[in-house]
Write an enzyme that holds these catalytic residues in place. Sequence first.
Site, mmCIF file in Angstrom:
data_model
loop_
_atom_site.group_PDB
_atom_site.id
_atom_site.type_symbol
_atom_site.label_atom_id
_atom_site.label_comp_id
_atom_site.label_asym_id
_atom_site.label_seq_id
_atom_site.Cartn_x
_atom_site.Cartn_y
_atom_site.Cartn_z
ATOM 1 C CE LYS A 121 66.684 125.635 1.134
ATOM 2 N NZ LYS A 121 67.371 126.886 1.346
ATOM 3 C CD GLU B 283 60.962 133.262 2.328
ATOM 4 O OE1 GLU B 283 61.209 132.543 3.309
ATOM 5 O OE2 GLU B 283 61.845 133.801 1.629
ATOM 6 C CG ASP C 148 67.154 132.012 0.704
ATOM 7 O OD1 ASP C 148 67.648 131.099 1.391
ATOM 8 O OD2 ASP C 148 66.119 132.617 1.022
ATOM 9 C CG HIS D 62 62.861 126.161 -2.006
ATOM 10 N ND1 HIS D 62 63.298 124.942 -1.535
ATOM 11 C CD2 HIS D 62 63.009 127.024 -0.966
ATOM 12 C CE1 HIS D 62 63.696 125.065 -0.282
ATOM 13 N NE2 HIS D 62 63.531 126.317 0.083
ATOM 14 C CE LYS E 149 64.137 135.818 3.035
ATOM 15 N NZ LYS E 149 63.814 134.823 4.068
#
Length: 486
Positions: free
Chosen positions: A149, A217, A236, A241, A331
């Site tokens: 990916k 994250e 992303d 995911h 993030k």
Amino acid sequence: MAMAPTIVIFGASGDLTSRKLVPALYELHRKGRLPKSARVVGFSRTPFSDDAWRTRLAESTARFVGADFRTDVWETFAPSIRYHAGDIAQTEDFVALKSFLEAWEGAAAADRIYYLATAPKFYEPAISQLGAANMAAEAGSARRVVIEKPFGVDLESARRLNEHVHTVFRERQVYRIDHYLGKETVQNVLVLRFANGIFEPIWNRNYIDHVQITAAEETIVGRRGAYYDEVGVLRDMFQNHLLQLLTLAAMDPPSRFEAEAVRDEKVKVLRAVRQIPRDDVATHTIRGQYRKYRDEPGVPAESETATFGVVKLYVDNWRWQGVPFFLRSGKAMSCQTTQVVIQFRRAPHMLFDMGPHADHEANRLVLQVQPAEGIQLHFHTKVPDQGMKLRLTDLSLQFKEKFQSSMPEAYQRLLLDVIQGDASLFSRADEVELAWGIIDPIQRAWQEGNGPPLSLYEAGGWGPPNSVEWMYRQNREWFDMCPVLK
């Protein structure tokens, strides 16, 4: 056991090879799972002799494998590793690579795996060169290509890449890899649901109120600022995911556990996901940016790129009609965790007095994907010597404690599956395109001003405060585990 394969890694001098691929292959060798006489060939422009590359890989593998690295085992693995310098842009380098491989493999038929561990811009050129050198044709042995990916940056580019790949390889030869699907707990979602009769009867709209899927994250964007600003959180994390986790949580039982049957059911889920109308994107999503993101190297001072996102989706089928799926990722969060929370409906009538201000929490099942892999079931129990006072407690399964062994890296399982020709944990072409078809309209709405306002949030929290308020307006609340399973 599969035929002894030749694994050709394009982009062999890159970080993925030294950090993930070769350590995974070493571990498979150490455990006796890598077919005997397997060959590993590195292909990259950087000039290396075989010995120089082996020495470099020995150092990096020892660093990333840790206590399981043994010099004597490496010395039995190292002879199977060789290096061939070449440029993806040069046809003659592929002709030379083909001759090199044929000479090493000899007269015996050998399966070949071409692993594209390169930057995405090299996927199409590498595929073209493999076709031009007649290295994709199967004649008595398999030819497979593994593509990392991101597979495209939107629906249009994903379709274009699929079409290009199919000019050289058949779909059954293509393995689009997402390392999340190689994690033990992700695979355990299927086992939990389909190997236990107590869960499947209640795995539907009659008993489940909603599902939360979170991938948080701790890390900031840092030096990846220029790249990340072109991607953002939707591309992303959501397209791959989070939607992969959604399909595993929502899919119907396949008729049998084999690649096409499993992937058929996942595709059915994606086809049933309700498109969010353009005018509803502002109310069905949240977007945020951590406060110091614009100070990161390579990030424009006026960047509107989201580093945090929430998306509410519905799966319009018999099993899930009316059940919202809340997908969340960000993030600079308070911890590193990926979890799936199955929130059950409350008991229809509470017999026990929990006090004037008590809120009757419903049962929930928590699947902790990383970093502390495990499963929790939350339910009410009576507090001893406290009358009929209740407390929400849990049964907890922690894989590391129960099985007393280290959790294998996802790439070990995925590489072994490629070697054995099992595509169950890899994305099919239609699956990738359907996922992009869900995310693209949201991305466009965010970029064109039809999305929610960009809310700033401080690093080390759970995203913008309005995401909590937004959830309360849904008459629900986020379950945050950072992580309880330690």
